[in-house]
Enzyme design. Structure first.
Site, mmCIF file in Angstrom:
data_model
loop_
_atom_site.group_PDB
_atom_site.id
_atom_site.type_symbol
_atom_site.label_atom_id
_atom_site.label_comp_id
_atom_site.label_asym_id
_atom_site.label_seq_id
_atom_site.Cartn_x
_atom_site.Cartn_y
_atom_site.Cartn_z
ATOM 1 N N GLY A 33 0.817 -1.212 0.000
ATOM 2 C CA GLY A 33 0.000 0.000 0.000
ATOM 3 C C GLY A 33 0.843 1.251 0.000
ATOM 4 O O GLY A 33 2.057 1.193 -0.215
ATOM 5 N N ASN A 34 0.202 2.378 0.183
ATOM 6 C CA ASN A 34 0.935 3.646 0.256
ATOM 7 C C ASN A 34 0.300 4.529 1.317
ATOM 8 O O ASN A 34 -0.714 4.175 1.915
ATOM 9 C CB ASN A 34 0.953 4.322 -1.120
ATOM 10 C CG ASN A 34 -0.433 4.668 -1.595
ATOM 11 O OD1 ASN A 34 -1.095 5.546 -1.057
ATOM 12 N ND2 ASN A 34 -0.913 3.937 -2.601
ATOM 13 N N ARG A 35 0.886 5.685 1.541
ATOM 14 C CA ARG A 35 0.496 6.489 2.698
ATOM 15 C C ARG A 35 -0.610 7.498 2.405
ATOM 16 O O ARG A 35 -0.896 8.342 3.242
ATOM 17 C CB ARG A 35 1.740 7.215 3.240
ATOM 18 C CG ARG A 35 2.717 6.259 3.909
ATOM 19 C CD ARG A 35 3.943 6.976 4.392
ATOM 20 N NE ARG A 35 3.619 8.091 5.267
ATOM 21 C CZ ARG A 35 4.387 9.157 5.450
ATOM 22 N NH1 ARG A 35 5.528 9.253 4.794
ATOM 23 N NH2 ARG A 35 4.018 10.113 6.259
ATOM 24 N N SER A 36 -1.245 7.415 1.254
ATOM 25 C CA SER A 36 -2.309 8.379 0.963
ATOM 26 C C SER A 36 -3.501 8.179 1.902
ATOM 27 O O SER A 36 -4.026 7.079 2.036
ATOM 28 C CB SER A 36 -2.760 8.220 -0.489
ATOM 29 O OG SER A 36 -3.834 9.093 -0.741
ATOM 30 N N ALA A 106 -3.803 7.785 -5.082
ATOM 31 C CA ALA A 106 -2.459 7.250 -5.279
ATOM 32 C C ALA A 106 -2.617 5.802 -5.727
ATOM 33 O O ALA A 106 -3.046 4.943 -4.957
ATOM 34 C CB ALA A 106 -1.669 7.332 -3.984
#
Ligand code: CTP
Ligand code: CA
Length: 238
Positions: A33-36, A106
């Protein structure tokens, strides 16, 4: 800032917003995943609706607390999605009915080539696993290819850059690659841009000109981006 939401310059305009960050499964219990957080996308959806728009919000893994700003409104339809593939399918379905598309999500650039149906266990391997990744389709480029007459498409570029010049240069290259009408460029770092309530964005038009520069709350940034959308929609009608 003025109480910009009293403006009704998006009355009856259909706006598609994507928000949050996609998650690409590794196995049933893990993902990449990502931090958005989705806050900027949700702020865009709320601001657009306040200005009269009918909004579809494709929310990729956005926390309920963040979505609370829009979840009770009947002028914002929230569609939850998980992976880039799900986001792509939902975006392709919704984009033909949108006058403006704002791609704030994102999207994971890569997904795991072979998702395991069972949990990866240390017991079953004697070395750390190597995950093979494959590239996800570029959803934004696909939407630009399918764009209908008069539709305005906005991309986002969160970049790490040494200075303002490098940031702008990266933004202009991305703008050219994507073929969007507007690109909202912001600098990100380990703390800047993600969970924070504040944001700083430069909006480039299709020629790479900086048409807005705004720092402030994500709501203020949203209003400024929508200002540029209103201008583009007017230009497209001419
Ligand atoms: N985007 C998309 N589909 C992807 C990747 C990105 O639609 N597979 C969209 C994002 O939602 C954003 C814009 O493209 O609006 C730019 O995303 P970004 O990650 O900055 O661009 P990339 O082309 O993925 O380049 P980079 O290598 O810098 O990540
Ligand atoms: Ca990317």
């Amino acid at each position: 800032l003025q109480a910009t939401s009293s403006r009704h310059d998006l009355d009856e305009v259909r706006v598609l917003v994507t928000a949050g960050g996609t998650r690409e499964p590794i196995d049933p219990v893990r993902f990449i995943g990502n931090r958005s957080s989705g806050k900027q996308g949700v702020a865009l959806a709320a601001a657009a609706a306040d200005r009269g728009a009918k909004v579809v919000l494709l929310a990729a893994n956005v926390e309920a607390a963040v979505l609370a700003d829009v979840s009770e409104r009947d002028d914002v339809r929230v569609v939850p999605v998980g992976t880039a593939a799900e986001l792509e399918a939902a975006a392709q379905g919704a984009a033909p009915g949108a006058d403006a598309v704002i791609m704030a999500a994102a999207v994971a650039d890569y997904r795991v080539a072979e998702v395991s149906d069972s949990k990866l266990r240390k017991e079953d391997s004697d070395a750390p696993p190597v995950l093979e990744l494959v590239e996800n389709p570029d959803i934004l480029v696909g939407l630009v290819r399918a764009r209908h007459d008069g539709q305005v498409i906005v991309g986002f570029a969160a970049e790490t850059a040494e200075d303002a010049d490098e940031l702008l240069e990266r933004g202009r290259r991305k703008l050219a690659r994507k073929g969007v009408d507007l690109l909202a460029v912001n600098a990100v770092g380990w703390v800047q841009g993600f969970e924070s309530a504040e944001n700083a964005v430069q909006v480039l038009d299709a020629d790479g000109r900086m048409v807005r520069e705004i720092g402030g709350s994500k709501r203020e940034v949203a209003e400024a981006i929508l200002d540029t959308v209103v201008d583009e929609l007017a230009a497209a009608r001419r």
